[in-house]
Scaffold this motif. Sequence first.
Motif, PDB file in Angstrom:
ATOM      1  N   ARG A  30      -3.604   5.366  -2.375  1.00  0.00           N
ATOM      2  CA  ARG A  30      -2.470   4.383  -1.852  1.00  0.00           C
ATOM      3  C   ARG A  30      -2.667   4.205  -0.484  1.00  0.00           C
ATOM      4  O   ARG A  30      -2.052   3.137  -0.089  1.00  0.00           O
ATOM      5  CB  ARG A  30      -1.008   5.232  -2.362  1.00  0.00           C
ATOM      6  CG  ARG A  30       0.055   4.236  -2.228  1.00  0.00           C
ATOM      7  CD  ARG A  30       1.119   5.088  -3.094  1.00  0.00           C
ATOM      8  NE  ARG A  30       2.544   4.705  -2.145  1.00  0.00           N
ATOM      9  CZ  ARG A  30       3.545   5.088  -2.632  1.00  0.00           C
ATOM     10  NH1 ARG A  30       3.826   6.012  -3.596  1.00  0.00           N
ATOM     11  NH2 ARG A  30       4.751   4.716  -1.986  1.00  0.00           N
ATOM     12  N   LEU A  69      -2.238   0.860   1.767  1.00  0.00           N
ATOM     13  CA  LEU A  69      -1.286   0.986   2.851  1.00  0.00           C
ATOM     14  C   LEU A  69      -1.764   0.397   4.191  1.00  0.00           C
ATOM     15  O   LEU A  69      -1.009  -0.259   4.965  1.00  0.00           O
ATOM     16  CB  LEU A  69      -0.366   2.245   3.031  1.00  0.00           C
ATOM     17  CG  LEU A  69       0.697   2.345   2.101  1.00  0.00           C
ATOM     18  CD1 LEU A  69       1.290   3.853   2.339  1.00  0.00           C
ATOM     19  CD2 LEU A  69       1.875   1.362   2.857  1.00  0.00           C
ATOM     20  N   LEU A  87      -1.909  -3.404   4.901  1.00  0.00           N
ATOM     21  CA  LEU A  87      -0.508  -3.708   5.122  1.00  0.00           C
ATOM     22  C   LEU A  87      -0.083  -3.223   6.572  1.00  0.00           C
ATOM     23  O   LEU A  87       0.587  -4.032   7.138  1.00  0.00           O
ATOM     24  CB  LEU A  87       0.300  -3.198   4.096  1.00  0.00           C
ATOM     25  CG  LEU A  87       1.575  -3.744   3.999  1.00  0.00           C
ATOM     26  CD1 LEU A  87       1.519  -5.356   3.904  1.00  0.00           C
ATOM     27  CD2 LEU A  87       2.694  -3.036   2.963  1.00  0.00           C
ATOM     28  N   VAL A  95       7.179   0.304   6.384  1.00  0.00           N
ATOM     29  CA  VAL A  95       6.199  -0.123   5.244  1.00  0.00           C
ATOM     30  C   VAL A  95       5.850   1.185   4.770  1.00  0.00           C
ATOM     31  O   VAL A  95       5.605   1.475   3.391  1.00  0.00           O
ATOM     32  CB  VAL A  95       5.079  -0.852   5.850  1.00  0.00           C
ATOM     33  CG1 VAL A  95       3.965  -0.913   4.825  1.00  0.00           C
ATOM     34  CG2 VAL A  95       5.747  -2.526   5.778  1.00  0.00           C
ATOM     35  N   VAL A  96       5.213   2.193   5.630  1.00  0.00           N
ATOM     36  CA  VAL A  96       4.799   3.415   4.975  1.00  0.00           C
ATOM     37  C   VAL A  96       5.576   4.569   4.517  1.00  0.00           C
ATOM     38  O   VAL A  96       5.378   5.573   4.500  1.00  0.00           O
ATOM     39  CB  VAL A  96       3.570   4.070   5.999  1.00  0.00           C
ATOM     40  CG1 VAL A  96       2.378   3.081   6.231  1.00  0.00           C
ATOM     41  CG2 VAL A  96       4.164   4.246   7.332  1.00  0.00           C
ATOM     42  N   ASP A 150       7.879   4.960   2.306  1.00  0.00           N
ATOM     43  CA  ASP A 150       7.775   5.486   0.957  1.00  0.00           C
ATOM     44  C   ASP A 150       6.581   6.336   0.746  1.00  0.00           C
ATOM     45  O   ASP A 150       6.529   7.442   0.195  1.00  0.00           O
ATOM     46  CB  ASP A 150       7.637   4.399  -0.090  1.00  0.00           C
ATOM     47  CG  ASP A 150       9.040   4.091  -0.769  1.00  0.00           C
ATOM     48  OD1 ASP A 150       9.066   3.216  -1.442  1.00  0.00           O
ATOM     49  OD2 ASP A 150      10.132   4.903  -0.421  1.00  0.00           O
ATOM     50  N   TRP A 151       5.195   5.895   1.178  1.00  0.00           N
ATOM     51  CA  TRP A 151       4.188   6.907   1.105  1.00  0.00           C
ATOM     52  C   TRP A 151       4.453   8.161   1.941  1.00  0.00           C
ATOM     53  O   TRP A 151       3.935   9.275   1.304  1.00  0.00           O
ATOM     54  CB  TRP A 151       2.995   5.829   1.595  1.00  0.00           C
ATOM     55  CG  TRP A 151       1.601   6.574   1.462  1.00  0.00           C
ATOM     56  CD1 TRP A 151       0.732   6.737   0.533  1.00  0.00           C
ATOM     57  CD2 TRP A 151       1.034   7.776   2.501  1.00  0.00           C
ATOM     58  NE1 TRP A 151      -0.147   7.722   0.781  1.00  0.00           N
ATOM     59  CE2 TRP A 151       0.102   8.268   1.839  1.00  0.00           C
ATOM     60  CE3 TRP A 151       1.601   7.979   3.774  1.00  0.00           C
ATOM     61  CZ2 TRP A 151      -0.790   9.021   2.587  1.00  0.00           C
ATOM     62  CZ3 TRP A 151       0.847   8.936   4.371  1.00  0.00           C
ATOM     63  CH2 TRP A 151      -0.510   9.488   3.744  1.00  0.00           C
TER      64      TRP A 151
END
Lengths: 755, 74
Positions: free
Chosen positions: A633, A637, A640, A719-720, A722-723
């Motif tokens: 993932r 990511l 992005l 953006v990251v 959640d990761w």
Amino acid sequence: MLRVCLKGANSAARKCLCGKGPSHPLQQCRRYTAGESGGSAGKIAAATVVTLGGGVGGTVLYANWDPKFRTSVEQNVPYSASLFGMALGPIPATVVPVKKQLELFQPPSLMFEESKAEKKKKKTVESPAPETTQTLEQSSLEASYVISGMSEVPCVPAPHDTEITSTPPTEVRTECHHHEAPAEPLVLEAPPPPAGEEPLKERPVEEVSARLAQQDLAEQDSLTALSASLEDKLAASAKAALHAIGAQEAALLAIAVHTSKLKEAMEAESPPDQKSAQWKDLEAALNDRSHTVDEAGAALLKAKEALETLRSVIDQGKASKVDAVRPLVLAAEENLHSMVVDLDHVVTKVQSAQSEAKIVSQYSDLVNEAKQQFQKELSSITPEVQANWKGLSKLTPDDLNSLIAHAHRRIDQLNREMAEQRVRAQIHMETALEQQRLEDQKMLEQAVGTALEHSREEARLEQERKLVELREVMEAEMRTQLRRQAAAHTDHLRDVLKVQEQELRAEAEEVLSGKLLEQETVYRRLTQEQLDNFTLDMNAAYARLKGMEEAIDSHVIAEEEARKAHMLWLSVEGLNFALRTSGADTPTEPLDGAAAAVRDSCAADEFAAALASALPEESLSRGVYSEASLRARFYALRALTRRVALIDETHNSLFQYFLSYLQAALLFEERELPPPAQLTGEDLDPFKILSYATYSLERGDLELAAKLVNQLRGEARRVVGDWLAEARLTLETRQVVGLLSAYANAVGLGTTQAP
Amino acid sequence: MSEKELGKKWDRCLADCAVKIGAGLGLGVVFSVVFFKRHTWPISFGLGTGLGMAYSNCQNNLRSHYLVHRTKEE
């Protein structure tokens, strides 16, 4: 806020004060106050000690001087008796007040005085008695003289004259004795006077009663003896007196008979042979009279002797101290007196009879004499005429004339003589009357004296009787009073005894309770010791048992623990295994089951439970992503993130987006860069961070990668997010699981027993 | 998934842009036809309006995260 500040300020200030305040002065102050207080305390202590010592010493000294104070202190203050005993010694024996006993002895002393007064009275009475004896003697003598002087013939004093003369004095003497007898002091039966000098000890009741009984017995004995003797003597004297009286009466009768016979013989003109018979009768009567008179005299003597003995016994009785003898004595005295009186009367009667007889005999003698004289004259004148009157008829007229002449002459002579005699007789009569008067007077006096004596005696007897009565009454009264006193005394004694009994009982109870307490404490102590020993033993045994049990239990527990650890380890292994069940993009299965298993297996273990409960909720419900998936993932990511590297809070217009995209398209960086030990400012470039993160991820260091990724800013960070969360979750879970497994391992290691 | 958000935003943005431009165009056309005698300026105006609106919307959408909303504050 303000209050907090104030508080803080205050505390600060206080701290300042306490801190800054000189500890030295405080200490000084303390020392000063301690010193001050010490000094004053010392002074006060010294003063109290001195006062207490002085008070105790003073009390001891005063108790030594005054035993009453000592006894009162001993009664009121406990433990003072022992103190006094130690200091002074036992209490000396006190003297029982003799007052009561002295008071008891008042009556006897009074009686003593009374008796003394009586004695004086009697002594005065005695003095006239001797005088009367003198007069009586004189009068009797004179009477005898007078009687003898009535005729020229010397009177033949009757043999009983001396007796008569002797009896009055003896009578009087007996009367004197009689008087003397009651003059003895009437000693009441008094209790033996105590030796007042010695300290009196109250005789025990038995001794007193024994003494009293003894006294009673002695009294009784003496009384009986005395009464017996009195009775004997009374009987004897009564008999003798009666006999004497009888004899005297017989004598009286004989005298009367004799005198009457004499008179008869004198006056009666009877023929000669009758005369001779008469004279014989007269002689017989005279003999009889003399005999009876002698008998009477003897009987009188006997009676007098008996009376004397009776009097002596009465005197004895009077002399004795027995009280009950008195009425007996009195009765005996009365009897004696009556007997004496009777005897006196009889004697006087006899005396009078005898005097009469004397007169008659003298008269008869005189008559005889005259007759003889006449016969002599007649015979002288007429010698031839015989004394026989019957021969008168033979006489001649001359003889008759001469006889008549002689007779006439004789008559004349006789007349002359008679006239002379008459005159002389008148004179004689007068003198005789005078003498008789005197004698009569003396006799009267004597009689009066005797009557007085008798009456006095009677009065005395009456007085004695009254005295006896009075004494009896007094005795009865005294007895009642004594009884009352005794009753009061007994009451008082009873009360005192009661009080004493109570006190003694309280004392004894105290002592008893003290002793009991002692014994109880001793017993308790012993039992307690025993119990303690037993308890100790029991405790030791119990401890050993407990030790053994604990060892066993600990063994069991250890085994249990081992089992639990094993279970835990197994469950943790399960959890671990669950962690590995993740797919490529799917998370693991929910770790809830395994976590539940872990929780179950480690229910008692707080650490493990905490750890088990520390698993994040997401992992439990949803499971966690594996590292590989996260890595995969991440790569997506990364692209992005590169594209939105320039976007942040301020730069987030569309143009910036365009620019960021442009940058991402144009910028080329290393795919992987090893991250430095410390991140500097220029390392915080997103692209570098991504390179570092990629490097770490490639090396399996998710944590570092996450840390690095966390340094992104702005949109890239968003953006990251959640990761990152996923990564964090995974990391957390892995940490927890790692801890759990480490713990399980540790526990398992811990529970394994060394061989 | 936060990384998909951007994509979603871009999708929406594009959709919105298309709609807006279309709508603007349409309106422009309509207006130009109806009101403004087939001038082209309403069309371009509409188009521009649509484009601008779309641009603004897209920007707002992309910014929305950084904007602090009053309700949140309240």
